[in-house]
Design an enzyme around this catalytic site. Structure first.
Site, short mmCIF file in Angstrom:
data_model
loop_
_atom_site.label_atom_id
_atom_site.label_comp_id
_atom_site.label_asym_id
_atom_site.label_seq_id
_atom_site.Cartn_x
_atom_site.Cartn_y
_atom_site.Cartn_z
N ARG A 93 20.46 54.81 53.88
CA ARG A 93 20.39 55.74 55.01
C ARG A 93 18.92 55.88 55.40
NH1 ARG A 93 21.04 62.33 55.32
NH2 ARG A 93 21.21 62.42 57.58
N HIS A 94 18.67 56.01 56.70
CA HIS A 94 17.30 56.22 57.17
C HIS A 94 16.67 57.44 56.48
CE1 HIS A 94 18.66 59.68 59.39
NE2 HIS A 94 19.69 58.97 59.78
N GLY A 95 15.35 57.56 56.59
CA GLY A 95 14.64 58.66 55.96
C GLY A 95 14.68 59.95 56.78
N ALA A 403 17.54 59.07 53.06
CA ALA A 403 17.21 57.90 52.24
C ALA A 403 18.22 57.64 51.13
CB ALA A 403 15.79 57.99 51.66
#
Ligand SMILES: *[C@@H]1O[C@H](CO)[C@@H](O)[C@H](O)[C@H]1NC(C)=O
Ligand SMILES: *[C@@H]1O[C@H](CO)[C@@H](O)[C@H](O)[C@H]1NC(C)=O
Ligand SMILES: *[C@@H]1O[C@H](CO)[C@@H](O)[C@H](O)[C@H]1NC(C)=O
Ligand SMILES: *[C@@H]1O[C@H](CO)[C@@H](O)[C@H](O)[C@H]1NC(C)=O
Ligand SMILES: *[C@@H]1O[C@H](CO)[C@@H](O)[C@H](O)[C@H]1NC(C)=O
Ligand SMILES: *[C@@H]1O[C@H](CO)[C@@H](O)[C@H](O)[C@H]1NC(C)=O
Ligand SMILES: *[C@@H]1O[C@H](CO)[C@@H](O)[C@H](O)[C@H]1NC(C)=O
Ligand SMILES: *[C@@H]1O[C@H](CO)[C@@H](O)[C@H](O)[C@H]1NC(C)=O
Length: 467
Positions: A93-95, A403
């Site tokens: 997952r994106h930050g 994340a």
């Protein structure tokens, strides 16, 4: 001898008196500094572990607070000494990101209410009214924060430390890397930060990573028509979450917030309560600040709001509706097709797909984890079972912080191939399997039905009459 001993005893006695006095002084110091205010000394809000999908990765992995590059070796060891890691897939997952437009609007509303209506003499309320600035704006709309870039570059270093034979410069040079991302700016920025993390670790700035965008795979939820019609665009699909908003547990939180601000109960809607909770969560996630907004909530309030968030995820991305999980069929097959290819190639000793990194969203990971049968409670989460779901497994604060990462490592061992799953760098046991790294064959047996079916086309397509 006796004389010396006597002197020594006297000295020891004196020393212990001095020490005792020192203790009293030090003791009173620590009492002073603690004050009456347990939160005043910490950067970390007492409620930080209840922020759900808006939570910091460090809350799910507290040992990182001491050392952001810490790797727990016992979690990433091969299943036995005869095993060799041959492949890793990491779905990320994106930050940490800024809030989206929709929430910023509610944040502005609660802020203006606090400015114009709130009364009380507590210092945190004065801080809110005089020190805190409304620093969020609509242009931020969901973009990555610097903290979010750091999340991913640090994660890259930890993964490369955990699996050095796979995440290696040599594998990158030999084109044994595949990097795919959702096209959303926060994901592209996150994958760049991940790549920079590796480049820094390998002290080489001239590496070519070549990531590609693939929304069909990483944003399948936008392309699954049945999911859009039955859930995303269906005002009754999240009824249990809506009902929970008018339950006594939520009403009590509203009243407590209104009391703390000394405003009429009628002025504090659930939207405003959620916005204030988000202000606390975002100030913390983005700036590592223990914001005065956090003082509007005690731990019980935070647990209720965590449940509200979990209800949303459960019904929108989790077990609530079957199409939620089925919408991830293509990502599921993408994974197992690759593992099959690697399994075959490893028999010939010529694995070329050593590393696959896929960057997506909470909405990417949760349906897949659900399809794979993880974190399934005996009974569904609903509006009236907050109390009995206290110890639920479906807890997004732990599963899917910023994340978040699902890592699958395939090992070539004497007795066959083994597959190890990690979520957020901790062991994840396949449903009904007691070995931390079972035979790949055993894992596939558990998912036989999905492997033979689970067609994205069939699950997601609508009959012509319903289009
Ligand atoms: C490391 O992982 C092991 C096994 O999961 C666990 O028992 C231990 O508490 C972890 N240590 C730290 C410092 O997190
Ligand atoms: C705030 O409280 C003070 C003292 O209780 C009171 O005099 C004042 O009217 C209150 N202000 C508002 C806006 O309610
Ligand atoms: C919307 O959701 C409700 C509750 O899950 C369901 O009964 C209904 O069929 C859905 N409507 C559509 C158009 O899918
Ligand atoms: C969802 O419904 C709204 C109208 O309620 C419509 O404008 C929108 O296009 C729909 N979205 C999708 C993806 O079908
Ligand atoms: C607060 O509630 C009062 C009635 O209790 C209402 O007149 C007022 O408009 C409300 N103010 C806000 C900012 O919602
Ligand atoms: C298995 O691997 C060999 C050697 O790389 C290759 O020739 C063959 O086509 C592969 N078979 C399948 C079913 O992928
Ligand atoms: C695990 O086993 C239980 C009981 O045998 C069964 O009901 C459940 O469906 C299994 N779960 C999965 C994911 O296979
Ligand atoms: C909610 O779940 C409980 C079991 O935990 C069940 O008894 C109750 O009927 C459910 N309520 C609704 C509205 O489905």
């Amino acid at each position: 001898m006796r004389h010396l001993l006597f002197l020594n005893n006297t000295m020891l006695n004196k020393l212990s008196l001095v020490l005792a006095a020192l203790n009293i002084i030090l003791g009173s110091f620590s009492i002073c500094s603690a004050g009456n205010d347990p939160q005043a000394n910490s950067n970390i809000p007492a409620i930080a572990k209840y922020f759900g999908t808006k939570g910091r990765y460090e809350e799910a992995n507290p040992h990182l607070l001491d050392d952001i590059l810490y790797v727990n070796k016992s979690n990433v060891e091969p299943p036995s000494s005869d095993c060799k890691a041959v492949h890793i897939t990491a779905i990320l997952r994106h930050g940490t990101r800024f809030p989206s437009k929709k929430y910023i609007k509610y944040m502005k509303n609660i802020y203006s209410l606090v400015l114009t209506k709130a009364n009380g003499s507590e210092s945190w309320l004065r801080d809110l009214q005089t020190q805190w600035n409304m620093w969020y704006n609509e242009e931020m709309d969901g973009r990555i924060a610097q903290k979010g870039r750091d999340d991913l570059s640090h994660l890259a270093v930890r993964l490369a430390t955990s699996f050095p034979t796979l995440l290696s410069e040599e594998n990158l040079r030999n084109n044994h890397f595949q990097i795919i991302t959702s096209s959303k700016h926060r994901c592209v920025d996150s994958i760049k930060a991940f790549e920079e993390g590796l480049a820094n670790l390998w002290k080489n700035e001239d590496l070519e990573f070549n990531h590609g965008e693939n929304d069909e795979l990483m944003r399948f939820f936008d392309q699954c028509r049945r999911f859009i019609q039955n859930v995303a665009n269906n005002s009754t699909a999240l009824t249990e979450m809506d009902l929970f908003r008018s339950k006594p547990e939520m009403r009590r939180v509203q009243e407590k917030v209104a009391d703390r601000l000394q405003v009429p109960y009628s002025n504090i809607t659930t939207d405003l309560v959620e916005a204030a909770f988000l202000l606390c969560a975002y100030d913390f996630a983005i700036k590592t600040e223990n914001s005065p907004w956090c003082r509007l909530f005690d731990e019980e309030d935070a647990q209720v709001l965590e449940y509200l968030n979990d209800l949303k995820q459960f019904w929108k991305r989790g077990y609530g509706h079957d199409i939620n999980r089925k919408s991830s069929c293509s990502l599921f097959h993408d994974l197992f097709n690759r593992l099959d290819r690697v399994a075959n190639a490893s028999r010939f000793g010529q694995v070329t797909e050593a590393v696959t990194i896929q960057m997506g969203h909470a909405e990417t990971l949760l349906p897949l984890l659900t399809l794979l049968g993880f974190f399934k409670d005996e009974l569904p989460l609903n509006s009236s079972n907050y109390a009995s779901q206290r110890d639920r497994m479906f807890r997004t604060s732990r599963i899917i912080p910023y994340a978040a990462n699902l890592v699958l490592v395939l090992y070539d061992c004497t007795e066959g191939l083994r597959l190890q799953a990690l979520l957020n760098e901790k062991p994840l046991y396949f449903p009904n399997v007691s070995h931390p790294a079972p035979l790949y064959h055993t894992v596939k047996q558990g998912y036989q039905e999905l492997l033979q079916g689970c067609s994205f086309k069939k699950e997601c397509e609508l009959p012509t009459s319903e289009r």
